[in-house]
Design a protein around this motif. Structure first.
Motif, PDB file in Angstrom:
ATOM      1  N   VAL A 251       3.735  -2.241   2.702  1.00  0.00           N
ATOM      2  CA  VAL A 251       4.113  -0.997   3.152  1.00  0.00           C
ATOM      3  C   VAL A 251       5.312  -1.345   4.172  1.00  0.00           C
ATOM      4  O   VAL A 251       6.111  -0.307   4.336  1.00  0.00           O
ATOM      5  CB  VAL A 251       2.981  -0.367   3.863  1.00  0.00           C
ATOM      6  N   ARG A 252       5.148  -2.386   4.920  1.00  0.00           N
ATOM      7  CA  ARG A 252       6.237  -2.659   5.910  1.00  0.00           C
ATOM      8  C   ARG A 252       7.539  -3.013   5.378  1.00  0.00           C
ATOM      9  O   ARG A 252       8.760  -2.808   5.967  1.00  0.00           O
ATOM     10  CB  ARG A 252       5.753  -3.666   6.962  1.00  0.00           C
TER      11      ARG A 252
ATOM     12  N   TYR B 251      -1.844   7.621   0.985  1.00  0.00           N
ATOM     13  CA  TYR B 251      -0.726   8.295   1.680  1.00  0.00           C
ATOM     14  C   TYR B 251      -0.344   9.853   1.116  1.00  0.00           C
ATOM     15  O   TYR B 251       0.425  10.298   1.581  1.00  0.00           O
ATOM     16  CB  TYR B 251       0.596   7.420   1.278  1.00  0.00           C
TER      17      TYR B 251
ATOM     18  N   THR C 185      -2.176   4.892  -3.915  1.00  0.00           N
ATOM     19  CA  THR C 185      -1.349   5.827  -3.375  1.00  0.00           C
ATOM     20  C   THR C 185      -2.268   7.053  -2.658  1.00  0.00           C
ATOM     21  O   THR C 185      -1.486   7.919  -1.927  1.00  0.00           O
ATOM     22  CB  THR C 185      -0.593   6.844  -4.631  1.00  0.00           C
TER      23      THR C 185
ATOM     24  N   TRP D  76       7.611   1.698  -0.777  1.00  0.00           N
ATOM     25  CA  TRP D  76       6.495   1.933   0.254  1.00  0.00           C
ATOM     26  C   TRP D  76       6.610   2.443   1.628  1.00  0.00           C
ATOM     27  O   TRP D  76       5.999   3.293   2.125  1.00  0.00           O
ATOM     28  CB  TRP D  76       5.401   0.675   0.116  1.00  0.00           C
ATOM     29  N   GLN D  77       7.906   1.955   2.151  1.00  0.00           N
ATOM     30  CA  GLN D  77       8.043   2.471   3.494  1.00  0.00           C
ATOM     31  C   GLN D  77       8.444   3.779   3.081  1.00  0.00           C
ATOM     32  O   GLN D  77       8.118   4.793   3.953  1.00  0.00           O
ATOM     33  CB  GLN D  77       9.658   1.670   3.745  1.00  0.00           C
TER      34      GLN D  77
ATOM     35  N   ALA E  73       5.225   5.961   2.559  1.00  0.00           N
ATOM     36  CA  ALA E  73       4.335   6.032   4.043  1.00  0.00           C
ATOM     37  C   ALA E  73       5.170   6.535   5.209  1.00  0.00           C
ATOM     38  O   ALA E  73       4.414   6.795   6.321  1.00  0.00           O
ATOM     39  CB  ALA E  73       3.921   4.487   4.207  1.00  0.00           C
TER      40      ALA E  73
END
Length: 454
Positions: free
Chosen positions: A341-342, A264, A261, A347-348, A351
């Motif tokens: 992340v994508r 970010y 984490t 996570w989207q 980020a």
């Protein structure tokens, strides 16, 4: 009394076109129940001096009754609060791949406990175990229905009737009244508290070790921080101590994470692979928090200990079902493919760049201003939530609405379909784009426009 005689009979109401349409949709038993209810309410009204309602009024009440009785209480909602892992709103949204995997096994039969190659019974543990071992470096893994269940299983299987050492500063309570001491007592283990709330030293643990010690438990603070004059041994220090005394070290990470984490702009949340590398024997964490998957309790670590857990009768009572395992497997594959992340919504959101949030907020404000409401884009903070990273926030952009009654406006948004959950700051209703999924943007804006008009 004459007014009571004017009420239609049950059969008359049931035989009309409105009732027949309701029966076709909801079934005769429920519509009959609703007709009887509406007639009884009408009788009470008449006895109180009111007028006999018309058939149309009664049938409208019947419709309301059956619609309320069949309306689901668990339904989708739009999260505009800015709290990413919102426990009350179901924690982590699933990725598209996880939802597809869940639906695929739900619509028919599956290989839940069937070995296709051998043509014989298999084990449900294989669906996530190999992935978890690859991602964390563990020797073995087990998935149960939630992290509280994971901790209960570990303590019951490894420490029932014996002592478990834990720091006083880690006797935590999280949402829903889950308390580590209560779970320890339920397991049959005897709690041995060491140190003080703010300072616990390695020597405190060592002094408490005796012939009845079953294991050392380390619990992540999860939803609070202790700052100032503090001390706490590291995982590696406790692991070395446990190894010298031939004891397991169990770490309850609570949320847990497989990505850092800190990359970010947040504080570092402990990762399962780090704990294992530092020497923890077993690590337990949640599937539906920072992992971004379905509700699950994940246990990773030494094979000999995980095998004991698998054989314990409680493991069957706590086991994960096919829907959980399908969604979890799909979620873990995102990490293996380096696409978490994508693809994973949590996570989207973590980020999401500030300029993206700014653009969404300005687009919303411009559209909502056309309804006559004063909509302004202001800086704000989003929270991770879910017992993760207490006090840590991410900078965001909020759409602030100046409305006469923010509480009343929020209530109208909650009454929308789907309900929109916002927050109130400085006597203004605010919407945080960070936690609004792309497919929810249009329904949110329509709900706000409808609330303005009403």
């Amino acid at each position: 009394m004459s007014d009571l005689r004017q009420l239609p009979s049950v059969d008359r109401l049931l035989s009309g076109p409105v009732a027949l349409e309701l029966i076709a949709r909801y079934g005769r038993p429920l519509v009959l129940e609703a007709v009887r209810y509406a007639l009884e309410q009408a009788r009470q009204t008449i006895r109180s001096g009111g007028e006999s309602p018309a058939d149309g009024t009664l049938l409208a009440e019947v419709r309301s009754y059956v619609e309320a009785a069949t309306a689901p209480t668990l339904r989708p909602a739009i999260n505009a609060t800015g709290v990413i892992i919102h426990t009350n709103l179901g924690r982590a949204p699933l990725s598209k791949a996880a939802r597809a995997a869940l639906e695929a096994v739900a619509r028919g039969y599956s290989t839940l406990e069937y070995d296709v190659e051998a043509g014989a019974r298999g084990s449900r543990s294989v669906h996530a175990e190999a992935l978890l071992c690859r991602l964390t470096g563990a020797e073995a893994a087990l998935v149960v229905n939630n992290n509280a269940g994971a901790v209960l299983l570990i303590l019951t299987a490894l420490a029932a009737g014996r002592e478990v050492i834990i720091s006083r500063g880690q006797l935590i309570e999280i949402g829903g009244g889950f308390r580590v001491p209560d779970v320890m007592r339920q397991s049959g283990a005897r709690l041995v508290e060491v140190g003080t709330t703010n300072r616990t030293h390695l020597r405190d643990y060592e002094a408490a070790i005796g012939p009845e010690t079953a294991l050392i438990l380390r619990a992540h603070h999860s939803n609070f921080k202790i700052i100032g004059f503090t001390a706490e041994p590291s995982v590696q220090e406790l692991a070395d101590l446990a190894r010298r005394h031939n004891l397991p070290l169990v770490e309850d990470l609570g949320s847990g994470a497989l990505l850092d984490t800190a990359a970010y702009g947040l504080a570092h949340e402990p990762m399962a692979q780090e704990s294992l590398a530092a020497g923890a024997s077993l690590v337990a964490f949640s599937g539906d928090k920072l992992l971004g998957g379905p509700q699950a309790g994940i246990i990773v670590g030494r094979r000999d200990l995980v095998d004991v857990l698998k054989r314990h009768p409680l493991a069957r009572a706590l086991r994960a079902d096919k829907l959980c395992l399908a969604a979890l497997q799909a979620t873990l594959l995102h990490y293996l493919r380096d696409e978490a992340v994508r693809e994973i919504p949590v996570w989207q959101m973590i980020a999401m760049p500030l300029d993206t949030l700014e653009a969404r907020a300005r687009r919303w404000a411009e559209r909502l201003s056309k309804t006559g409401v004063q909509a302004e884009v202001i800086p704000g903070e989003s929270a991770v939530g879910g017992g993760s990273l207490p006090g840590a926030t991410l900078p965001t952009r909020l759409v602030a609405l100046n409305v006469p009654s923010p509480d009343g406006f929020a209530a109208r948004l909650r009454a929308a379909d789907p309900p929109v959950i916002a927050r109130i700051e400085a006597d203004r209703l605010v919407l945080d784009p960070r936690t609004v999924l792309a497919e929810d943007e249009e329904p949110l804006l329509r709900a706000v426009e409808a609330a303005v008009r009403s």
